[in-house]
Motif scaffolding. Structure first.
Motif, PDB file in Angstrom:
ATOM      1  N   GLU A 105       0.814  -1.212   0.000  1.00  0.00           N
ATOM      2  CA  GLU A 105       0.000   0.000   0.000  1.00  0.00           C
ATOM      3  C   GLU A 105       0.853   1.270   0.000  1.00  0.00           C
ATOM      4  O   GLU A 105       0.353   2.361  -0.259  1.00  0.00           O
ATOM      5  CB  GLU A 105      -0.958   0.001   1.195  1.00  0.00           C
ATOM      6  N   ARG A 106       2.154   1.121   0.271  1.00  0.00           N
ATOM      7  CA  ARG A 106       3.056   2.270   0.269  1.00  0.00           C
ATOM      8  C   ARG A 106       3.947   2.293  -0.966  1.00  0.00           C
ATOM      9  O   ARG A 106       4.937   3.009  -1.017  1.00  0.00           O
ATOM     10  CB  ARG A 106       3.914   2.260   1.542  1.00  0.00           C
ATOM     11  N   ILE A 107       3.575   1.535  -2.001  1.00  0.00           N
ATOM     12  CA  ILE A 107       4.340   1.527  -3.248  1.00  0.00           C
ATOM     13  C   ILE A 107       3.631   2.389  -4.291  1.00  0.00           C
ATOM     14  O   ILE A 107       2.424   2.265  -4.509  1.00  0.00           O
ATOM     15  CB  ILE A 107       4.509   0.088  -3.789  1.00  0.00           C
ATOM     16  N   HIS A 108       4.387   3.264  -4.941  1.00  0.00           N
ATOM     17  CA  HIS A 108       3.884   4.112  -6.026  1.00  0.00           C
ATOM     18  C   HIS A 108       4.609   3.712  -7.305  1.00  0.00           C
ATOM     19  O   HIS A 108       5.834   3.570  -7.303  1.00  0.00           O
ATOM     20  CB  HIS A 108       4.151   5.598  -5.746  1.00  0.00           C
ATOM     21  N   PHE A 109       3.863   3.572  -8.409  1.00  0.00           N
ATOM     22  CA  PHE A 109       4.447   3.113  -9.676  1.00  0.00           C
ATOM     23  C   PHE A 109       4.517   4.281 -10.659  1.00  0.00           C
ATOM     24  O   PHE A 109       3.499   4.812 -11.085  1.00  0.00           O
ATOM     25  CB  PHE A 109       3.607   1.984 -10.270  1.00  0.00           C
ATOM     26  N   HIS A 110       5.740   4.664 -11.033  1.00  0.00           N
ATOM     27  CA  HIS A 110       5.997   5.733 -11.992  1.00  0.00           C
ATOM     28  C   HIS A 110       6.366   5.156 -13.356  1.00  0.00           C
ATOM     29  O   HIS A 110       6.505   3.948 -13.511  1.00  0.00           O
ATOM     30  CB  HIS A 110       7.169   6.597 -11.517  1.00  0.00           C
ATOM     31  N   GLY A 111       6.607   6.052 -14.317  1.00  0.00           N
ATOM     32  CA  GLY A 111       7.131   5.653 -15.610  1.00  0.00           C
ATOM     33  C   GLY A 111       6.299   6.160 -16.763  1.00  0.00           C
ATOM     34  O   GLY A 111       5.073   6.230 -16.671  1.00  0.00           O
ATOM     35  N   ASN A 112       6.968   6.504 -17.870  1.00  0.00           N
ATOM     36  CA  ASN A 112       6.264   7.073 -19.018  1.00  0.00           C
ATOM     37  C   ASN A 112       5.821   6.021 -20.021  1.00  0.00           C
ATOM     38  O   ASN A 112       5.133   6.330 -20.988  1.00  0.00           O
ATOM     39  CB  ASN A 112       7.161   8.099 -19.731  1.00  0.00           C
ATOM     40  N   ASN A 113       6.195   4.744 -19.817  1.00  0.00           N
ATOM     41  CA  ASN A 113       5.800   3.707 -20.769  1.00  0.00           C
ATOM     42  C   ASN A 113       5.639   2.377 -20.042  1.00  0.00           C
ATOM     43  O   ASN A 113       6.301   1.393 -20.346  1.00  0.00           O
ATOM     44  CB  ASN A 113       6.832   3.577 -21.894  1.00  0.00           C
ATOM     45  N   LYS A 114       4.722   2.347 -19.087  1.00  0.00           N
ATOM     46  CA  LYS A 114       4.451   1.104 -18.361  1.00  0.00           C
ATOM     47  C   LYS A 114       3.810   0.098 -19.313  1.00  0.00           C
ATOM     48  O   LYS A 114       2.869   0.414 -20.040  1.00  0.00           O
ATOM     49  CB  LYS A 114       3.501   1.375 -17.191  1.00  0.00           C
ATOM     50  N   THR A 115       4.311  -1.112 -19.299  1.00  0.00           N
ATOM     51  CA  THR A 115       3.767  -2.138 -20.188  1.00  0.00           C
ATOM     52  C   THR A 115       2.513  -2.750 -19.571  1.00  0.00           C
ATOM     53  O   THR A 115       2.305  -2.679 -18.352  1.00  0.00           O
ATOM     54  CB  THR A 115       4.798  -3.253 -20.420  1.00  0.00           C
ATOM     55  N   PRO A 116       1.680  -3.394 -20.388  1.00  0.00           N
ATOM     56  CA  PRO A 116       0.516  -4.094 -19.819  1.00  0.00           C
ATOM     57  C   PRO A 116       0.922  -5.120 -18.763  1.00  0.00           C
ATOM     58  O   PRO A 116       0.224  -5.281 -17.754  1.00  0.00           O
ATOM     59  CB  PRO A 116      -0.122  -4.763 -21.041  1.00  0.00           C
ATOM     60  N   GLU A 117       2.034  -5.809 -18.986  1.00  0.00           N
ATOM     61  CA  GLU A 117       2.494  -6.802 -18.020  1.00  0.00           C
ATOM     62  C   GLU A 117       2.856  -6.144 -16.692  1.00  0.00           C
ATOM     63  O   GLU A 117       2.522  -6.677 -15.619  1.00  0.00           O
ATOM     64  CB  GLU A 117       3.703  -7.554 -18.581  1.00  0.00           C
ATOM     65  N   GLU A 118       3.521  -5.004 -16.754  1.00  0.00           N
ATOM     66  CA  GLU A 118       3.883  -4.297 -15.520  1.00  0.00           C
ATOM     67  C   GLU A 118       2.643  -3.787 -14.790  1.00  0.00           C
ATOM     68  O   GLU A 118       2.544  -3.891 -13.563  1.00  0.00           O
ATOM     69  CB  GLU A 118       4.813  -3.120 -15.853  1.00  0.00           C
ATOM     70  N   ILE A 119       1.701  -3.238 -15.544  1.00  0.00           N
ATOM     71  CA  ILE A 119       0.480  -2.715 -14.923  1.00  0.00           C
ATOM     72  C   ILE A 119      -0.302  -3.842 -14.259  1.00  0.00           C
ATOM     73  O   ILE A 119      -0.774  -3.710 -13.123  1.00  0.00           O
ATOM     74  CB  ILE A 119      -0.370  -1.974 -15.966  1.00  0.00           C
ATOM     75  N   ASN A 120      -0.448  -4.962 -14.970  1.00  0.00           N
ATOM     76  CA  ASN A 120      -1.165  -6.101 -14.379  1.00  0.00           C
ATOM     77  C   ASN A 120      -0.480  -6.597 -13.108  1.00  0.00           C
ATOM     78  O   ASN A 120      -1.147  -6.918 -12.122  1.00  0.00           O
ATOM     79  CB  ASN A 120      -1.264  -7.241 -15.398  1.00  0.00           C
ATOM     80  N   MET A 121       0.837  -6.664 -13.144  1.00  0.00           N
ATOM     81  CA  MET A 121       1.585  -7.104 -11.970  1.00  0.00           C
ATOM     82  C   MET A 121       1.330  -6.182 -10.782  1.00  0.00           C
ATOM     83  O   MET A 121       1.116  -6.627  -9.653  1.00  0.00           O
ATOM     84  CB  MET A 121       3.078  -7.139 -12.308  1.00  0.00           C
ATOM     85  N   ALA A 122       1.329  -4.880 -11.052  1.00  0.00           N
ATOM     86  CA  ALA A 122       1.129  -3.904  -9.980  1.00  0.00           C
ATOM     87  C   ALA A 122      -0.300  -3.929  -9.441  1.00  0.00           C
ATOM     88  O   ALA A 122      -0.518  -3.808  -8.237  1.00  0.00           O
ATOM     89  CB  ALA A 122       1.486  -2.506 -10.479  1.00  0.00           C
ATOM     90  N   ILE A 123      -1.281  -4.075 -10.344  1.00  0.00           N
ATOM     91  CA  ILE A 123      -2.683  -4.167  -9.895  1.00  0.00           C
ATOM     92  C   ILE A 123      -2.873  -5.412  -9.043  1.00  0.00           C
ATOM     93  O   ILE A 123      -3.487  -5.370  -7.966  1.00  0.00           O
ATOM     94  CB  ILE A 123      -3.644  -4.184 -11.099  1.00  0.00           C
ATOM     95  N   ASP A 124      -2.347  -6.533  -9.511  1.00  0.00           N
ATOM     96  CA  ASP A 124      -2.483  -7.785  -8.770  1.00  0.00           C
ATOM     97  C   ASP A 124      -1.821  -7.707  -7.399  1.00  0.00           C
ATOM     98  O   ASP A 124      -2.304  -8.294  -6.428  1.00  0.00           O
ATOM     99  CB  ASP A 124      -1.879  -8.946  -9.570  1.00  0.00           C
ATOM    100  N   ALA A 125      -0.708  -6.966  -7.323  1.00  0.00           N
ATOM    101  CA  ALA A 125      -0.014  -6.819  -6.039  1.00  0.00           C
ATOM    102  C   ALA A 125      -0.781  -5.916  -5.080  1.00  0.00           C
ATOM    103  O   ALA A 125      -0.605  -6.008  -3.869  1.00  0.00           O
ATOM    104  CB  ALA A 125       1.392  -6.256  -6.272  1.00  0.00           C
ATOM    105  N   GLY A 126      -1.627  -5.028  -5.638  1.00  0.00           N
ATOM    106  CA  GLY A 126      -2.404  -4.110  -4.800  1.00  0.00           C
ATOM    107  C   GLY A 126      -1.636  -2.892  -4.356  1.00  0.00           C
ATOM    108  O   GLY A 126      -1.805  -2.417  -3.223  1.00  0.00           O
ATOM    109  N   ILE A 127      -0.789  -2.351  -5.254  1.00  0.00           N
ATOM    110  CA  ILE A 127       0.027  -1.193  -4.862  1.00  0.00           C
ATOM    111  C   ILE A 127      -0.853   0.013  -4.537  1.00  0.00           C
ATOM    112  O   ILE A 127      -2.011   0.090  -4.938  1.00  0.00           O
ATOM    113  CB  ILE A 127       1.050  -0.829  -5.948  1.00  0.00           C
ATOM    114  N   GLY A 128      -0.253   0.983  -3.845  1.00  0.00           N
ATOM    115  CA  GLY A 128      -1.015   2.114  -3.338  1.00  0.00           C
ATOM    116  C   GLY A 128      -1.423   3.138  -4.366  1.00  0.00           C
ATOM    117  O   GLY A 128      -2.490   3.756  -4.242  1.00  0.00           O
TER     118      GLY A 128
END
Length: 443
Positions: A105-128
């Motif tokens: 919940e204390r993780i923030h995901f930055h970046g100008n070209n997040k891939t679908p795989e990265e986004i799915n990984m982050a959503i599944d992890a439940g980032i903040g």
């Protein structure tokens, strides 16, 4: 020698440089060189300075360590223990944080070209929180979140049109930038409108970052002023009130004599004062402040230790000394023209006798670490300690020339702890594959 000692660095009665109570000559014998050495107590001190400065303002806040500066599991563990949040910009940094057990919940995901795989990984992890950088990402994130039946928190990254006094390659707040939605041309406002229409994005507020290695506070004040005016416009025209304003990072550190960073509390107080004055004047609820220090958390807590090898003297021109590392473990001088200070770790009290240029061992003419460094007369086998290599050194290291990446040790209270093993020759080829057709005997 340089008089620049910082953190827990000292010179012992043998004339050896010590950090965290550990003699660097002993570290070289145990772990080899090149070696990244991180002063753990200094890192923790920096983290506490940021947190305590914000607590003194009475405002809600998050101090998020920007892990792009130096991402290893041990650093994630320190960030958690010091009550920091964490910024990641790739699946690799996210995976490192997750493997370290960092609170999602204390993780923030930055970046100008997040891939679908990265986004799915982050959503599944439940980032903040996701920091959304462009319209393509906005639509993709909403669609992927909808597929999973989830709503995700977002900040929109905006470029406020403030140019920091820094190197062009690390200045990110100006209008012509690959990052974010532009404030001046109306794109940022349109991005807010679009976000509010999407059912799986929960807009917390906006993010801005004006650059790196900044030695003044005026830029932060100007950025907050522009962001506050934008927040009022969004409230008045769209009925949306921001609960979070992220002002980024970029707080400078001292690399060499002449660098004049401000106390961390000065940066924090200037940001807090600008937030309070601007939002109070607009009768706007004071938002939570987020910042993202990276370099200022770990940069000058790091030292790289090298062994000096060969020498080359060109009479009347220059004397080169070569070390067993270089641009493969520190590409910043080649990329940015970055400057560093260094001492002979095994003869730290010796008087300077000559001016040398420190060359790396990579097969590139541009592999130079330090130009015109004053040192005692050095010999093959001497140990060179280069200061302020904690940020963007290990993080940017490569295997160019198939050179192995160094080990990393944390030092504290006389104890050295290995946090990254030195790569082996086997590691260099572990992912290589020879196709069967190339294994056939030549005709």
């Amino acid at each position: 020698m340089s008089t620049y000692l910082h953190g827990t660095s000292q010179i012992n009665d043998k004339g050896h440089l010590t950090i965290g109570g550990c003699d660097l000559t002993d570290l070289a014998k145990e772990y080899g060189t090149p070696l990244y050495i991180v002063d753990e107590a200094f890192v923790r001190q920096r983290a506490r300075e940021f947190v305590e400065a914000f607590r003194a303002t009475g405002l809600k806040f998050q101090v998020a360590y920007a892990s792009k500066a130096f991402s290893v599991m041990a650093m994630c563990a320190i960030a958690e223990q010091e009550n920091l949040s964490l910024d990641v910009v790739s699946d690799g940094e996210l995976y490192t944080a997750l493997q370290a057990g960092f609170p999602v919940e204390r993780i923030h995901f930055h970046g100008n070209n997040k891939t679908p795989e990265e986004i799915n990984m982050a959503i599944d992890a439940g980032i903040g929180c996701f920091v959304v950088d462009n319209f393509v990402e906005m639509s993709l994130l909403n669609a992927l979140a909808a597929d999973k039946g989830k709503t995700v928190n977002v900040l929109l990254r905006i470029t406020p049109g403030v140019e920091a006094h820094t190197h062009d390659f690390i200045s990110t707040g100006q209008q012509d930038s690959k990052f974010g939605f532009d404030l001046g041309n109306g794109t940022a406002f349109r991005a807010i409108e679009e976000t509010l229409k999407l059912g799986n994005l929960n807009l917390l507020g906006v993010h801005s970052h004006i650059g790196s290695q900044i030695f003044e506070v005026d830029g932060f004040g100007m950025a907050v002023d522009k962001v506050a005016k934008f927040a009022v416009k969004v409230r008045d025209e769209l009925g949306k009130t921001f609960s979070v304003i992220n002002v980024g990072g970029g707080f400078g550190i001292r690399y060499v004599e002449g660098d004049s960073p401000l106390p961390l509390s000065t940066y924090v107080n200037a940001i807090a004062d600008a937030i309070i004055s601007n939002f109070t004047a607009a009768n706007y609820p004071t938002p939570e402040i987020w910042i993202e220090p990276g370099r200022s958390m770990v940069g000058d807590a790091g030292t790289t230790l090298y062994t000096i090898g060969t020498h080359k003297e060109i009479p009347g021109v220059r004397k080169y000394i070569a070390v067993d590392g270089g641009m493969t473990d520190n590409p910043r001088p080649a990329l940015y023209g970055s400057k560093y200070e260094a001492v002979l770790a095994n003869r730290a009290n010796a008087a300077n006798e000559e001016t040398v240029t420190v060359a790396g061992k990579a097969c590139e003419s541009g592999d130079m670490l330090i130009w015109d460094l004053e040192l005692p007369k050095s010999e093959s086998g001497d140990l060179l300690a280069v200061f302020c290599t904690g940020a963007y050194n290990y993080a940017m290291a490569s295997n160019y020339n198939r050179i192995r990446r160094p080990a990393v040790v944390f030092v504290k209270d006389g104890e050295a702890s290995l946090v990254v093993k030195r790569e082996t020759l086997e590691d260099i080829v572990v992912n290589d594959v020879i196709p069967q057709r190339l294994r056939k005997a030549s005709v």
